[in-house]
Write an enzyme that holds these catalytic residues in place. Structure first.
Site, PDB file in Angstrom:
ATOM      1  N   TYR A 111      54.715  56.887  52.049  1.00  0.00           N
ATOM      2  CA  TYR A 111      53.308  56.942  52.482  1.00  0.00           C
ATOM      3  C   TYR A 111      52.754  55.526  52.675  1.00  0.00           C
ATOM      4  CZ  TYR A 111      48.322  57.643  52.539  1.00  0.00           C
ATOM      5  OH  TYR A 111      46.995  57.604  52.902  1.00  0.00           O
ATOM      6  N   SER A 125      48.669  39.782  53.098  1.00  0.00           N
ATOM      7  CA  SER A 125      48.480  39.631  51.653  1.00  0.00           C
ATOM      8  C   SER A 125      49.434  38.607  51.041  1.00  0.00           C
ATOM      9  CB  SER A 125      48.732  40.993  50.998  1.00  0.00           C
ATOM     10  OG  SER A 125      48.909  40.855  49.611  1.00  0.00           O
ATOM     11  N   GLU A 162      50.814  39.081  48.434  1.00  0.00           N
ATOM     12  CA  GLU A 162      51.895  39.894  47.855  1.00  0.00           C
ATOM     13  C   GLU A 162      53.181  39.745  48.687  1.00  0.00           C
ATOM     14  OE1 GLU A 162      51.621  41.488  44.975  1.00  0.00           O
ATOM     15  OE2 GLU A 162      53.405  42.730  45.024  1.00  0.00           O
ATOM     16  N   TYR A 203      54.684  48.007  48.886  1.00  0.00           N
ATOM     17  CA  TYR A 203      53.453  47.502  49.508  1.00  0.00           C
ATOM     18  C   TYR A 203      53.714  46.149  50.172  1.00  0.00           C
ATOM     19  CZ  TYR A 203      48.858  45.222  49.717  1.00  0.00           C
ATOM     20  OH  TYR A 203      47.744  44.535  50.133  1.00  0.00           O
TER      21      TYR A 203
HETATM   22  P1  NAP Z   1      40.603  48.907  49.119  1.00  0.00           P
HETATM   23  O1  NAP Z   1      39.334  48.667  48.362  1.00  0.00           O
HETATM   24  O2  NAP Z   1      41.704  49.648  48.482  1.00  0.00           O
HETATM   25  O3  NAP Z   1      40.187  49.625  50.493  1.00  0.00           O
HETATM   26  C1  NAP Z   1      41.160  50.210  51.321  1.00  0.00           C
HETATM   27  C2  NAP Z   1      40.454  50.921  52.452  1.00  0.00           C
HETATM   28  O4  NAP Z   1      41.442  51.555  53.285  1.00  0.00           O
HETATM   29  C3  NAP Z   1      39.510  52.044  51.993  1.00  0.00           C
HETATM   30  O5  NAP Z   1      38.385  52.067  52.861  1.00  0.00           O
HETATM   31  C4  NAP Z   1      40.354  53.294  52.199  1.00  0.00           C
HETATM   32  O6  NAP Z   1      39.606  54.481  52.368  1.00  0.00           O
HETATM   33  C5  NAP Z   1      41.061  52.927  53.488  1.00  0.00           C
HETATM   34  N1  NAP Z   1      42.254  53.734  53.731  1.00  0.00           N
HETATM   35  C6  NAP Z   1      43.347  53.882  52.944  1.00  0.00           C
HETATM   36  N2  NAP Z   1      44.227  54.711  53.521  1.00  0.00           N
HETATM   37  C7  NAP Z   1      43.697  55.101  54.707  1.00  0.00           C
HETATM   38  C8  NAP Z   1      44.127  55.957  55.749  1.00  0.00           C
HETATM   39  N3  NAP Z   1      45.291  56.585  55.696  1.00  0.00           N
HETATM   40  N4  NAP Z   1      43.312  56.131  56.812  1.00  0.00           N
HETATM   41  C9  NAP Z   1      42.111  55.500  56.878  1.00  0.00           C
HETATM   42  N5  NAP Z   1      41.640  54.675  55.909  1.00  0.00           N
HETATM   43  C10 NAP Z   1      42.425  54.480  54.842  1.00  0.00           C
HETATM   44  O7  NAP Z   1      41.206  47.505  49.607  1.00  0.00           O
HETATM   45  P2  NAP Z   1      40.500  46.072  49.731  1.00  0.00           P
HETATM   46  O8  NAP Z   1      40.659  45.363  48.434  1.00  0.00           O
HETATM   47  O9  NAP Z   1      39.162  46.230  50.350  1.00  0.00           O
HETATM   48  O10 NAP Z   1      41.492  45.352  50.748  1.00  0.00           O
HETATM   49  C11 NAP Z   1      41.311  45.456  52.155  1.00  0.00           C
HETATM   50  C12 NAP Z   1      42.619  45.140  52.853  1.00  0.00           C
HETATM   51  O11 NAP Z   1      43.054  43.835  52.489  1.00  0.00           O
HETATM   52  C13 NAP Z   1      43.781  46.058  52.499  1.00  0.00           C
HETATM   53  O12 NAP Z   1      44.591  46.190  53.643  1.00  0.00           O
HETATM   54  C14 NAP Z   1      44.528  45.313  51.410  1.00  0.00           C
HETATM   55  O13 NAP Z   1      45.872  45.712  51.378  1.00  0.00           O
HETATM   56  C15 NAP Z   1      44.356  43.893  51.902  1.00  0.00           C
HETATM   57  N6  NAP Z   1      44.380  42.843  50.882  1.00  0.00           N
HETATM   58  C16 NAP Z   1      43.574  42.926  49.784  1.00  0.00           C
HETATM   59  C17 NAP Z   1      43.568  41.894  48.862  1.00  0.00           C
HETATM   60  C18 NAP Z   1      42.671  41.940  47.639  1.00  0.00           C
HETATM   61  O14 NAP Z   1      42.910  41.158  46.708  1.00  0.00           O
HETATM   62  N7  NAP Z   1      41.643  42.777  47.624  1.00  0.00           N
HETATM   63  C19 NAP Z   1      44.392  40.768  49.059  1.00  0.00           C
HETATM   64  C20 NAP Z   1      45.170  40.707  50.209  1.00  0.00           C
HETATM   65  C21 NAP Z   1      45.147  41.742  51.128  1.00  0.00           C
HETATM   66  P3  NAP Z   1      39.060  55.329  51.080  1.00  0.00           P
HETATM   67  O15 NAP Z   1      37.819  54.608  50.631  1.00  0.00           O
HETATM   68  O16 NAP Z   1      38.798  56.661  51.651  1.00  0.00           O
HETATM   69  O17 NAP Z   1      40.135  55.286  50.042  1.00  0.00           O
HETATM   70  O1  G4F Z   2      45.154  43.874  39.885  1.00  0.00           O
HETATM   71  P1  G4F Z   2      46.518  44.205  40.331  1.00  0.00           P
HETATM   72  O2  G4F Z   2      46.874  45.644  40.449  1.00  0.00           O
HETATM   73  O3  G4F Z   2      46.725  43.424  41.703  1.00  0.00           O
HETATM   74  P2  G4F Z   2      48.028  42.985  42.528  1.00  0.00           P
HETATM   75  O4  G4F Z   2      49.201  43.781  42.161  1.00  0.00           O
HETATM   76  O5  G4F Z   2      48.146  41.505  42.405  1.00  0.00           O
HETATM   77  O6  G4F Z   2      47.620  43.388  44.021  1.00  0.00           O
HETATM   78  C1  G4F Z   2      46.337  43.055  44.552  1.00  0.00           C
HETATM   79  O7  G4F Z   2      46.398  41.788  45.148  1.00  0.00           O
HETATM   80  C2  G4F Z   2      47.262  41.695  46.310  1.00  0.00           C
HETATM   81  C3  G4F Z   2      47.187  40.239  46.799  1.00  0.00           C
HETATM   82  O8  G4F Z   2      48.208  39.494  46.195  1.00  0.00           O
HETATM   83  C4  G4F Z   2      46.741  42.657  47.350  1.00  0.00           C
HETATM   84  F1  G4F Z   2      47.481  42.533  48.493  1.00  0.00           F
HETATM   85  C5  G4F Z   2      46.808  44.071  46.807  1.00  0.00           C
HETATM   86  O9  G4F Z   2      46.278  44.960  47.789  1.00  0.00           O
HETATM   87  C6  G4F Z   2      45.934  44.139  45.558  1.00  0.00           C
HETATM   88  O10 G4F Z   2      44.600  43.948  45.940  1.00  0.00           O
HETATM   89  O11 G4F Z   2      47.582  43.525  39.351  1.00  0.00           O
HETATM   90  C7  G4F Z   2      47.520  42.154  39.023  1.00  0.00           C
HETATM   91  C8  G4F Z   2      48.478  41.886  37.869  1.00  0.00           C
HETATM   92  C9  G4F Z   2      49.896  42.433  38.091  1.00  0.00           C
HETATM   93  O12 G4F Z   2      50.820  41.472  37.691  1.00  0.00           O
HETATM   94  C10 G4F Z   2      49.977  43.645  37.158  1.00  0.00           C
HETATM   95  O13 G4F Z   2      51.291  43.924  36.680  1.00  0.00           O
HETATM   96  O14 G4F Z   2      47.980  42.540  36.698  1.00  0.00           O
HETATM   97  C11 G4F Z   2      49.068  43.164  36.035  1.00  0.00           C
HETATM   98  N1  G4F Z   2      48.555  44.266  35.190  1.00  0.00           N
HETATM   99  C12 G4F Z   2      48.673  44.323  33.831  1.00  0.00           C
HETATM  100  N2  G4F Z   2      48.127  45.463  33.369  1.00  0.00           N
HETATM  101  C13 G4F Z   2      47.932  45.374  35.612  1.00  0.00           C
HETATM  102  C14 G4F Z   2      47.646  46.124  34.463  1.00  0.00           C
HETATM  103  N3  G4F Z   2      47.561  45.781  36.847  1.00  0.00           N
HETATM  104  C15 G4F Z   2      46.902  46.962  36.955  1.00  0.00           C
HETATM  105  N4  G4F Z   2      46.509  47.396  38.186  1.00  0.00           N
HETATM  106  N5  G4F Z   2      46.640  47.751  35.855  1.00  0.00           N
HETATM  107  C16 G4F Z   2      46.989  47.368  34.578  1.00  0.00           C
HETATM  108  O15 G4F Z   2      46.724  48.080  33.620  1.00  0.00           O
END
Ligand code: NAP
Ligand code: G4F
Length: 343
Positions: free
Chosen positions: A101, A131, A133, A155
């Protein structure tokens, strides 16, 4: 003339801040939302509160990014000048449970949009939410635009594919398509299943006597954490350039999950050791141990820089969660939630 933007993922953290920014700049904004069994517009509902101002320039459409026919129809109708593609299955841990997915949405979703733009002959400028990531098991410290990728999750793999498809469409079809390689960015609107918000929300609940324990996984990993509101500004700047390009967006500082934990509890005068327990369920089959970005290119070419420090981010998020809890306890939030009917 005022521009029109299309935002996928408008209901997410970044989508909501970006939409605020675009409306402030005078754009008309169209957002794609997916149908859910309960309201999923909580982060943008407030934008409809003033129907004569922002609300009048904001339009929502049902569209899942797995649905190419709907995408093409909407692109023909909306004719955007700029398209910000933010929609994705964005949770790294969940991507191990749902690899197919995640590939379908986070990876192929991007190709579907790029190909739809090509099919309708759109000249829209395209932003791809790439990202940090993708750097995964990092091959260079700090990471910059030229650092090779080594993704460590389904991812991360899907984002690498989407990154290269964006470059490929730029080179093959001369599309204006840019990758923003954003490092972790957080805010009070971050979903509580990401670690920062999970912590700050728990601190607010523990402080109020509503929660005893916080269960977490790996506390040793390090992230370059910034403030989401700063990062959406960089997205917009990327689409205002003469030529498309790829940019790292980061603070240049790295901190461990443990440091975030210590600071969050200290902020309210509590000791984290009294409340935090380890839970194996939050460990990942493969971890990204260290992320730290070099955003020199974004600083020099876009004039972008972050405004919120690590300590500032922790304080801002803990304080917001305390206020949110107090509002919930007073019943204030009920008035805002679910005020819009869609369908
Ligand atoms: P988020 O809060 O998880 O938001 C994801 C959005 O995508 C939500 O609006 C979600 O809708 C929508 N979505 C998911 N699956 C979908 C589908 N099948 N069809 C249509 N819409 C869908 O993520 P974010 O933190 O705002 O991040 C925005 C983007 O930047 C993402 O692509 C993420 O991977 C990327 N990114 C994030 C970070 C970070 O640190 N935040 C860093 C690097 C890159 P629902 O509200 O309905 O779930
Ligand atoms: O907050 P996280 O889930 O973020 P992660 O995996 O860094 O991913 C986020 O940042 C990416 C950019 O580098 C985005 F692309 C992605 O969409 C997302 O926004 O985890 C951060 C760290 C990890 O190392 C995880 O193992 O926190 C550690 N962690 C420890 N305990 C946990 C937990 N993470 C989560 N979610 N939940 C825990 O309980």
């Amino acid at each position: 003339m005022a521009k029109t933007a299309l935002v996928t993922g408008i209901t997410g953290q970044d989508g909501s801040y970006l939409t605020e920014l675009l409306l402030e700049k005078g754009y008309t904004v169209h957002g794609l939302i997916r149908r859910a069994s309960s309201f999923n517009t909580g982060r943008i509902d407030h934008l409809f509160q003033d129907p004569h101002e922002h609300g009048a320039r904001l339009f929502l459409h049902y569209c899942d990014i797995t649905d190419a026919a709907n995408l093409i129809r909407l692109l023909n109708e909306i004719e955007p000048d700029e398209l910000y593609h933010l929609a994705a299955q964005s949770h790294v841990r969940v991507s191990f449970d749902q690899p197919v997915y995640t590939g379908e949405t986070t990876g192929l979703g991007t190709t579907r949009i790029l190909e739809s733009l090509r099919a309708v002959g759109s000249a829209a400028k395209y932003y791809q939410a790439s990202s940090s990531e993708m750097f995964g098991k990092v091959l260079e410290v700090p990471q910059k635009e030229t650092t090779p990728f080594y993704p460590r999750s389904p991812y991360g793999c899907a984002k690498v594919y989407a990154y290269w498809m964006t470059v490929n469409y730029r080179e093959s079809y001369k599309m204006y398509a840019s990758n923003g390689i954003l490092f972790n960015h957080e805010s009070p609107r971050r979903d509580a299943r990401f670690v920062t918000r999970k912590i700050t929300r728990a601190v607010a609940h523990i402080r109020a006597g509503l929660q005893d324990k916080l269960y977490l996984g790996n506390l040793d990993s390090k992230r370059d954490w910034g403030y989401a509101k700063d990062y959406v500004e960089a997205m917009w700047l990327m689409l205002q350039q003469d030529e498309p390009d790829d940019y790292v967006v980061a603070t240049g500082e790295t901190h461990s999950v443990r440091e975030f934990l210590v600071k969050s509890f200290e902020h309210v005068g509590l000791k984290w050791e009294d409340y935090v327990e380890f839970d194996e369920r939050y460990m990942r089959p493969a971890e990204v141990d260290l992320l730290i970005g070099d955003a020199s290119k974004a600083r020099e070419k876009l004039g972008w820089q972050p405004t919120v420090t690590f300590d500032g981010l922790v304080a801002l998020m803990v304080d917001a969660d305390i206020r949110l809890l107090e509002d919930q306890q007073k019943g204030v939030l009920g008035e805002v939630r679910g005020t819009r009917e869609f369908g």
